[in-house]
Scaffold this active site. Structure first.
Site, short mmCIF file in Angstrom:
data_model
loop_
_atom_site.label_atom_id
_atom_site.label_comp_id
_atom_site.label_asym_id
_atom_site.label_seq_id
_atom_site.Cartn_x
_atom_site.Cartn_y
_atom_site.Cartn_z
N GLU A 1 0.77 -1.14 -0.10
CA GLU A 1 0.02 0.02 0.01
C GLU A 1 0.82 1.11 -0.07
O GLU A 1 0.37 2.21 -0.52
CB GLU A 1 -1.05 0.18 1.02
CG GLU A 1 -1.95 -1.15 1.17
CD GLU A 1 -1.64 -2.29 1.91
OE1 GLU A 1 -2.41 -3.48 1.86
OE2 GLU A 1 -0.16 -2.52 2.29
N PHE B 1 -11.19 -7.50 13.88
CA PHE B 1 -10.21 -7.70 13.02
C PHE B 1 -9.83 -6.72 11.91
O PHE B 1 -10.76 -6.18 11.30
CB PHE B 1 -10.60 -9.16 12.25
CG PHE B 1 -9.60 -9.65 11.40
CD1 PHE B 1 -8.36 -10.15 11.74
CD2 PHE B 1 -9.99 -9.70 9.99
CE1 PHE B 1 -7.63 -10.70 10.70
CE2 PHE B 1 -9.01 -10.03 9.10
CZ PHE B 1 -7.93 -10.61 9.52
N GLN B 2 -8.61 -6.33 11.81
CA GLN B 2 -7.97 -5.35 10.78
C GLN B 2 -8.66 -4.27 11.09
O GLN B 2 -9.11 -3.35 10.03
CB GLN B 2 -8.34 -5.96 9.43
CG GLN B 2 -7.40 -7.18 8.99
CD GLN B 2 -7.22 -7.20 7.53
OE1 GLN B 2 -8.13 -7.02 6.73
NE2 GLN B 2 -6.21 -7.76 7.03
N LYS C 1 -17.38 -0.96 6.29
CA LYS C 1 -17.81 -1.71 5.56
C LYS C 1 -19.42 -1.65 5.39
O LYS C 1 -19.93 -1.95 4.10
CB LYS C 1 -17.55 -3.04 5.73
CG LYS C 1 -17.86 -4.13 4.86
CD LYS C 1 -17.24 -5.48 5.22
CE LYS C 1 -17.23 -6.49 3.98
NZ LYS C 1 -16.60 -7.96 4.38
N MET D 1 24.47 8.66 1.20
CA MET D 1 24.49 9.94 2.10
C MET D 1 24.96 9.62 3.75
O MET D 1 25.41 10.32 4.29
CB MET D 1 23.08 10.38 2.05
CG MET D 1 23.28 12.01 2.49
SD MET D 1 24.28 13.19 1.70
CE MET D 1 23.46 13.39 0.02
#
Length: 589
Positions: free
Chosen positions: A53, A115-116, A165, A484
């Site tokens: 993502e 969940f999630q 949802k 760097m």
């Protein structure tokens, strides 16, 4: 009515279509499956399936910055949303318009550690311009339209819309875009005319003027870049650009004195220190530009044009603040200049340019080519020579030494052709950003100038590139170090190279081939020309592994906490500090 029977997912798709969205970067999961089902049943929105993502947000940034449109991301709840945080922060720091649609557990489960589930609203509040949690389906279209308005107007930035949802599955009604505006968010675009007139008087009377422009000019659209060019041509003033502003003025323009800042040109930094009137247009005086704040441009009167009022007087005290869109303010400033028939002090300006040319003669980006080892500057010089022959070139970078060399050695003649992570300095930005640019410009040449450490941060997006047959070119300046980090350890930590050596790198040629791409390698200077030509000519994705000098450092360099005239030049610089330079206030360290 038929509209009343639309599901939240269908309302979302229609809202995106009405906003002119043509592509969405995302990754599915349980909370957003209803949205993906709605995507499956239509043909006008294209979805690009990323591999993580974070890559979706960077791809949306690349798309947005190369087109001037809003980039769109769709991810699931919990880890899908939290994986976006780095990209959202990057977009916030660099003023990139992105709308990120995140799934969420059903409203009745919010706060139950379902969940999630994650507190996406709380997590993303510090790293977005604004965020929303949609609790009712009838609010959905209005919120989405408002999110686009907020993301792209004023100072652009990322906006999150969190979608439970049950909201995206419920039936609801659709709100057209014309009726969706944020009541309290109306950014000022026209500058105060009295302030503009004051600025013109100061600029006309200046003996050592400087125009300092940043990414805000590019964000204001192509007209702003043309208006900046017109102002530079009208006044004859020297002009410097920030890292984010490259391309706002043609790199080949005779008045362009190079990038300013920690690794900017000597002439730009010395002008910044010694000028007596500074016109800042669409830049925010960040620390990599200002250096030591109490020694920053000590004798100048500062004029600051910015659409974000909170940026004015934030880091540096400003004498003439002008809040407004760069394009509108530059247009009015030029009109006032011409209506008053203003003229710069010709004699003083000529003397100022004489000083600038002496600084320019130092060739602060100079380097000594080698017959034995590839110098990174030489590699980019050769690449830039090839790119000058083309009009359809877009450059992204990762973050590190290669990023600074790319900024120094690749010339940009147009805005929106340079995509890099400035404010946040996000390693792993360049590859997915290039992917987003290539999606937006399928026939263009898109090159990610990379380091071998940074590119591995999001190397999984080579799989996305393979799936969609995107001909992205990855030009890796491979010095087998976190370059760097190594440079700072050499300069400031006694050469104690703690965890900065990459001793387990993949074979990038074989890695490219495993993704169905072309793998190329240059081990010495004599191989560079053919590798660059083959990379550009290849009809598909390429990873070019350019083995550069592992000990090369980026110069010039203003050490952290130093002033602009306290600048470290390359040890290869054969021109020593003489009495003339001392008279000009230059201190080499």
């Amino acid at each position: 009515m038929a509209q009343d029977r639309m599901t939240g997912s269908e309302i979302l798709i229609k809202a995106l279509s009405d906003q002119g969205v043509d592509v969405v970067f995302g990754y599915p999961g349980g909370a957003v499956l209803p949205i993906y089902d709605a995507l499956f049943q239509q043909n006008h929105l294209r979805h690009i399936l990323v591999r993580q993502e974070g890559g979706a947000v960077h791809a949306a940034e690349g798309y947005a910055r190369s087109t001037g449109k809003v980039g769109v991301v769709l991810v699931t709840s919990g880890p899908g949303a939290t994986n976006c945080v780095t990209g959202l922060t990057d977009a916030l720091m660099d003023s990139v318009p992105v709308v990120c649609l995140t799934g969420q557990v059903p409203t009745h489960l919010i706060g139950n550690d379902a969940f999630q589930e994650a507190d996406t609203l709380g997590i993303t509040r510090p790293c977005t311009k604004h965020n929303y949690l949609v609790r009712h389906v009838d609010d959905l279209a209005h919120v989405v339209h408002e999110a686009f308005h907020v993301a792209k107007s004023g100072r652009p930035g990322p906006v999150v819309v969190d979608l439970p949802k049950d909201v995206v599955t419920a039936p609801g009604s659709y709100t057209p875009p014309a009726r969706a505006r944020h009541r309290s968010y109306n950014p000022r675009v026209k500058g105060d005319l009295s302030r503009i007139e004051e600025a013109v008087d100061l600029l006309a009377a200046a003996k050592r003027p400087l125009i300092y422009a940043g990414g805000g000019v590019i964000n204001a659209g192509p007209a702003a870049s043309q208006l900046l060019t017109n102002l530079v041509d009208t006044t004859g003033f020297p002009t410097t650009l920030t890292l984010m502003g490259l391309g706002a003025l043609r790199g080949s323009h005779k008045n362009f004195i190079g990038m300013v800042g920690m690794h900017g040109s000597l002439e730009a930094n010395m002008c910044m220190h010694d000028c007596d009137v500074m016109l800042c247009v669409g830049a925010r005086f960040d620390d990599r530009v200002t250096g030591r704040v109490d020694a920053f441009s000590p004798d100048s009167t500062k004029i600051h044009i910015d659409i974000d009022a909170s940026s004015i007087n934030k880091n540096i005290p400003i004498h003439v603040p002008i809040v407004g869109d760069c394009a509108y303010v530059l247009e009015d400033l030029t009109k006032v200049w011409k209506s008053r028939q203003a003229r710069p002090d010709g004699k003083a300006l000529a003397e100022w340019w004489d000083r600038i040319e002496r600084w320019r003669a130092r060739k602060s980006f100079g380097y000594k080519p080698s017959a034995d080892v590839i110098k990174p500057q030489h590699a980019l010089d050769l690449l830039n020579a090839r790119l000058r022959e083309r009009d359809d070139v877009y450059i992204t970078t990762e973050v590190g030494q290669h990023q600074m060399w790319a900024a120094q050695f690749i010339g940009f003649e147009k805005p929106n052709r340079w995509m890099t992570s400035g404010g946040l300095g996000t390693m792993g930005y360049g590859l997915p950003a290039a992917m987003g640019v290539q999606v937006a410009h399928p026939d263009a040449l898109v090159i990610d100038v990379a380091g071998e450490a940074s590119v591995l941060m999001n190397i999984q997006e080579m799989s996305t590139i393979a799936q969609y047959r995107l001909p992205v070119k990855v030009f890796i300046l491979n010095n087998r170090w976190m370059g760097m980090v190594r440079q700072w350890q050499e300069f400031f930590f006694g050469g104690r190279y703690a965890e900065s050596y990459m001793d387990s790198l993949p074979d990038f040629v074989k890695l490219a081939e495993s993704f169905g791409a072309v793998g190329l390698r240059a081990n010495g200077p004599d191989e560079l020309d053919s590798v660059i030509d083959d990379m550009i000519a290849a009809p598909k994705a390429v990873i070019a592994d350019i083995r550069i000098d592992p000990d090369e450092n980026v110069y010039p360099m203003i050490p952290a906490g130093a002033a602009h005239n306290q600048i470290t030049m390359s040890p290869d610089d054969e021109v020593k500090l003489d009495a003339a330079h001392k008279d000009e206030g230059m201190v080499l360290v």
